[in-house]
Write an enzyme that holds these catalytic residues in place. Structure first.
Site, mmCIF file in Angstrom:
data_model
loop_
_atom_site.group_PDB
_atom_site.id
_atom_site.type_symbol
_atom_site.label_atom_id
_atom_site.label_comp_id
_atom_site.label_asym_id
_atom_site.label_seq_id
_atom_site.Cartn_x
_atom_site.Cartn_y
_atom_site.Cartn_z
ATOM 1 N N SER A 1 50.097 0.730 -20.359
ATOM 2 C CA SER A 1 49.265 0.428 -19.194
ATOM 3 C C SER A 1 49.356 -1.061 -18.916
ATOM 4 O O SER A 1 49.546 -1.873 -19.841
ATOM 5 C CB SER A 1 47.809 0.811 -19.465
ATOM 6 N N TYR B 1 40.268 0.798 -24.453
ATOM 7 C CA TYR B 1 41.431 1.398 -23.800
ATOM 8 C C TYR B 1 42.604 0.416 -23.773
ATOM 9 O O TYR B 1 43.739 0.766 -24.144
ATOM 10 C CB TYR B 1 41.067 1.826 -22.379
#
Length: 246
Positions: free
Chosen positions: A138, A152
């Site tokens: 990501s 995350y």
């Protein structure tokens, strides 16, 4: 053994994984698809009659199941040409606010689960003497993120580090790619505002991901515009500036 190349995709029941399955099928790949929601996988299989599709239920936090399912896919297809480590979880809360359960769940799926998938994939690839390992990270992995994104982002940074570590080993016949998606609409971010800056639809974003994977790029920020220049900036700017960018 199938004549078509075989791609194994985890987390294929929705979002980016489901769209990757559709797009790889359109490119002529046979599909090994796994996720927790087997009913969704069966619906997807029915929608892709032009290629061979095998689906299996898998919770990537069940270590033994990861190795079993991957080996079953390899046995049924005769080989696995590419594994896309995609299964992910977007839960999270600011640290110290009483939601360790949510942050732990994200860490277990996104990092420990990715580690198990990588181990299982590389066992197959080492035995075959070839393969393409793809890990989905990501853009948030490039720097520490605040509040509900902290865990995350940390897990996705760990995923990228796994990819780099395996690549540095230079295992003969094995290619390794890490993909850093920017804001691509998916089930995980469905609650995020439709007006989020730089958000692109699922089909377009995944098309860019698949193109980078097909080129076997070592790493790719996708879509390249605007995420390539943003990524370069994120690495060097102070956190106060990064907070305003993402």
């Amino acid at each position: 053994m199938t004549d078509r190349p075989v791609v194994l995709i985890t987390g294929a029941s929705a979002g980016l994984g489901e769209e990757m399955a559709r797009q790889f099928a359109a490119l002529g790949y046979d599909l090994a698809l796994c996720a927790r929601r087997i009913d969704r996988l069966q619906e997807l299989r029915a929608a892709l009659p032009e290629v061979r599709v095998i689906v299996k239920e898998l919770d990537v936090t069940d270590d033994d199941a990861v190795f079993t399912v991957f080996q079953e896919f390899a046995a049924e297809f005769g080989r696995i040409d590419r594994v896309v480590v995609n299964a992910g979880l977007g839960k999270g809360a600011p640290l110290g606010t009483g939601r360790f359960d949510a942050n732990r769940a994200t860490a277990m799926v996104n990092f420990v689960g990715a580690l198990a998938q990588t181990e299982a994939a590389l066992q197959i690839f080492r035995a075959q003497g070839r393969g393409h390992l793809v890990l989905i990270s990501s853009m948030s992995a490039l720097r520490g993120m605040r509040k509900s994104m902290t865990t995350y982002a940390a897990t996705k940074a760990g995923v990228a580090a796994i990819a780099e570590g395996v690549r540095s080993e230079r295992i003969p016949g094995i290619d390794v790619s890490v993909i850093y998606p920017g804001y691509i609409r998916s089930e995980m971010n469905s609650r995020v505002s439709q007006k989020t800056k730089f958000m692109v639809n699922t089909e377009f974003g995944v098309r860019k991901m698949v193109a980078a994977i097909e080129k076997r790029k070592v790493k790719a920020y996708v879509p390249a515009w605007p995420w390539l220049p943003i990524g370069l900036a994120m690495k060097v700017l102070p956190l106060s500036a990064v907070r305003k960018m993402v």
